[in-house]
Scaffold this active site. Structure first.
Site, PDB file in Angstrom:
ATOM      1  N   LEU A 163       0.855  -1.177   0.000  1.00 12.68           N
ATOM      2  CA  LEU A 163       0.000   0.000   0.000  1.00 12.68           C
ATOM      3  C   LEU A 163       0.898   1.236   0.000  1.00 12.68           C
ATOM      4  O   LEU A 163       1.968   1.218   0.599  1.00 12.68           O
ATOM      5  CB  LEU A 163      -0.919   0.000   1.226  1.00 12.68           C
ATOM      6  CG  LEU A 163      -1.941  -1.143   1.312  1.00 12.68           C
ATOM      7  CD1 LEU A 163      -2.677  -1.116   2.646  1.00 12.68           C
ATOM      8  CD2 LEU A 163      -2.936  -1.090   0.163  1.00 12.68           C
TER       9      LEU A 163
ATOM     10  N   GLU B  55      -7.845   3.112   8.760  1.00  9.93           N
ATOM     11  CA  GLU B  55      -8.465   2.787   7.474  1.00  9.93           C
ATOM     12  C   GLU B  55      -8.415   1.280   7.230  1.00  9.93           C
ATOM     13  O   GLU B  55      -9.380   0.677   6.768  1.00  9.93           O
ATOM     14  CB  GLU B  55      -7.754   3.571   6.357  1.00  9.93           C
ATOM     15  CG  GLU B  55      -8.628   3.870   5.126  1.00  9.93           C
ATOM     16  CD  GLU B  55      -8.951   2.658   4.314  1.00  9.93           C
ATOM     17  OE1 GLU B  55     -10.122   2.498   3.897  1.00  9.93           O
ATOM     18  OE2 GLU B  55      -8.045   1.838   4.076  1.00  9.93           O
TER      19      GLU B  55
HETATM   20  N1  FOL Z   1      -9.677  -1.296   0.922  1.00  4.04           N
HETATM   21  C1  FOL Z   1      -9.467  -0.297   1.778  1.00  4.04           C
HETATM   22  N2  FOL Z   1     -10.468   0.518   2.108  1.00  4.04           N
HETATM   23  N3  FOL Z   1      -8.279  -0.106   2.344  1.00  4.04           N
HETATM   24  C2  FOL Z   1      -7.233  -0.941   2.080  1.00  4.04           C
HETATM   25  O1  FOL Z   1      -6.143  -0.740   2.632  1.00  4.04           O
HETATM   26  C3  FOL Z   1      -7.399  -2.009   1.171  1.00  4.04           C
HETATM   27  N4  FOL Z   1      -6.374  -2.863   0.896  1.00  4.04           N
HETATM   28  C4  FOL Z   1      -6.608  -3.858   0.053  1.00  4.04           C
HETATM   29  C5  FOL Z   1      -7.866  -3.999  -0.525  1.00  4.04           C
HETATM   30  N5  FOL Z   1      -8.861  -3.167  -0.255  1.00  4.04           N
HETATM   31  C6  FOL Z   1      -8.651  -2.159   0.606  1.00  4.04           C
HETATM   32  C7  FOL Z   1      -5.519  -4.830  -0.260  1.00  4.04           C
HETATM   33  N6  FOL Z   1      -4.391  -4.770   0.631  1.00  4.04           N
HETATM   34  C8  FOL Z   1      -4.530  -6.059   4.588  1.00  4.04           C
HETATM   35  C9  FOL Z   1      -3.358  -5.540   4.061  1.00  4.04           C
HETATM   36  C10 FOL Z   1      -3.337  -5.116   2.741  1.00  4.04           C
HETATM   37  C11 FOL Z   1      -4.474  -5.204   1.943  1.00  4.04           C
HETATM   38  C12 FOL Z   1      -5.631  -5.706   2.487  1.00  4.04           C
HETATM   39  C13 FOL Z   1      -5.653  -6.129   3.812  1.00  4.04           C
HETATM   40  C14 FOL Z   1      -4.551  -6.519   6.002  1.00  4.04           C
HETATM   41  O2  FOL Z   1      -3.540  -6.678   6.654  1.00  4.04           O
HETATM   42  N7  FOL Z   1      -5.765  -6.739   6.536  1.00  4.04           N
HETATM   43  C15 FOL Z   1      -6.029  -7.138   7.906  1.00  4.04           C
HETATM   44  C16 FOL Z   1      -6.079  -5.881   8.768  1.00  4.04           C
HETATM   45  C17 FOL Z   1      -5.344  -6.080  10.038  1.00  4.04           C
HETATM   46  C18 FOL Z   1      -5.213  -4.753  10.773  1.00  4.04           C
HETATM   47  O3  FOL Z   1      -6.233  -4.269  11.301  1.00  4.04           O
HETATM   48  O4  FOL Z   1      -4.114  -4.200  10.779  1.00  4.04           O
HETATM   49  C19 FOL Z   1      -7.408  -7.810   7.965  1.00  4.04           C
HETATM   50  O5  FOL Z   1      -7.579  -8.677   8.830  1.00  4.04           O
HETATM   51  O6  FOL Z   1      -8.272  -7.421   7.179  1.00  4.04           O
END
Ligand code: FOL
Length: 187
Positions: free
Chosen positions: A25, A32
């Site tokens: 990202l 967010e």
């Molecule tokens: N949509 C939005 N609104 N923001 C984003 O950052 C996003 N990112 C992606 C797709 N749609 C998005 C793709 N990239 C995680 C990291 C990168 C990613 C998507 C998800 C991730 O680590 N998700 C964890 C969050 C943990 C935390 O709270 O730090 C999860 O469990 O969803």
């Protein structure tokens, strides 16, 4: 004919329409990412779960300790990966429509509440041009970031709707980065 399974798309986009840089990202906005997690996990029926569909680069862009995304059925789209390249609980399909048809066919359908398209560019483009696409959950980040991947043009058939009760209203800010949650729906 039975009712077609639909999906929503979720993305964070900066001023210059960027979504990623060098497999990551372009920004660090914890609140967010929490919104992403909360929104894609949210279910009303506790016997069901949501699905997160993503391309190969998006899957491997998620930090290793955060993937597969917990509490969601993870589906990766790739024509080059093999099943052995992914954990046993991650499903692999060659394209979005084949993944959706799998979710529709089997008894799996009753176990699924919402399907979320989580990127990247290629998958977003295929998603927005599909009749299955219901809503776009777009976070508009009000800054310019260096990016090497971009959000495709939004078809003119999408209109802004008033946000969910679960979506924070107005301009948000973290570490001096201003951003706003928007929801668009296909007319
Ligand atoms: N949509 C939005 N609104 N923001 C984003 O950052 C996003 N990112 C992606 C797709 N749609 C998005 C793709 N990239 C995680 C990291 C990168 C990613 C998507 C998800 C991730 O680590 N998700 C964890 C969050 C943990 C935390 O709270 O730090 C999860 O469990 O969803």
């Amino acid at each position: 004919c039975k009712k077609m399974l639909k999906f929503n798309l979720i993305v964070a986009v900066c001023d210059n329409f960027g979504i990623g840089i060098r497999g990551d990202l372009p920004w660090q906005i914890k609140s967010e990412l929490k919104y992403f997690s909360r929104t894609t996990k949210r279910i009303s029926d506790p016997t069901k779960r949501n699905v997160a569909i993503m391309g190969r680069r998006t899957y491997f862009g998620i930090p290793a300790n955060k993937r597969p995304l917990p509490e969601r059925l993870n589906i990766v789209l790739s024509t080059t990966l093999k099943h052995d390249d992914l954990p046993d609980d991650v499903l692999l399909f060659p394209n979005l429509e084949s993944a959706m048809q799998h979710l529709e066919s089997v008894d799996l359908k009753d176990e699924i509440e919402n399907v979320w398209i989580v990127g990247g560019s290629g998958v977003y483009a295929e998603a927005m041009s599909s009749p299955r696409c219901h809503r776009l959950y777009i976070t508009k980040i009000q800054q310019h970031f260096e990016c090497d991947t971009f959000f495709p043009n939004i078809p003119a058939s999408f209109r802004e709707v008033s946000p969910d009760t679960d979506t924070p209203l107005g301009v948000q800010e973290e570490n001096g980065i201003k951003y706003e949650y928007k929801i668009l729906e296909k007319q």
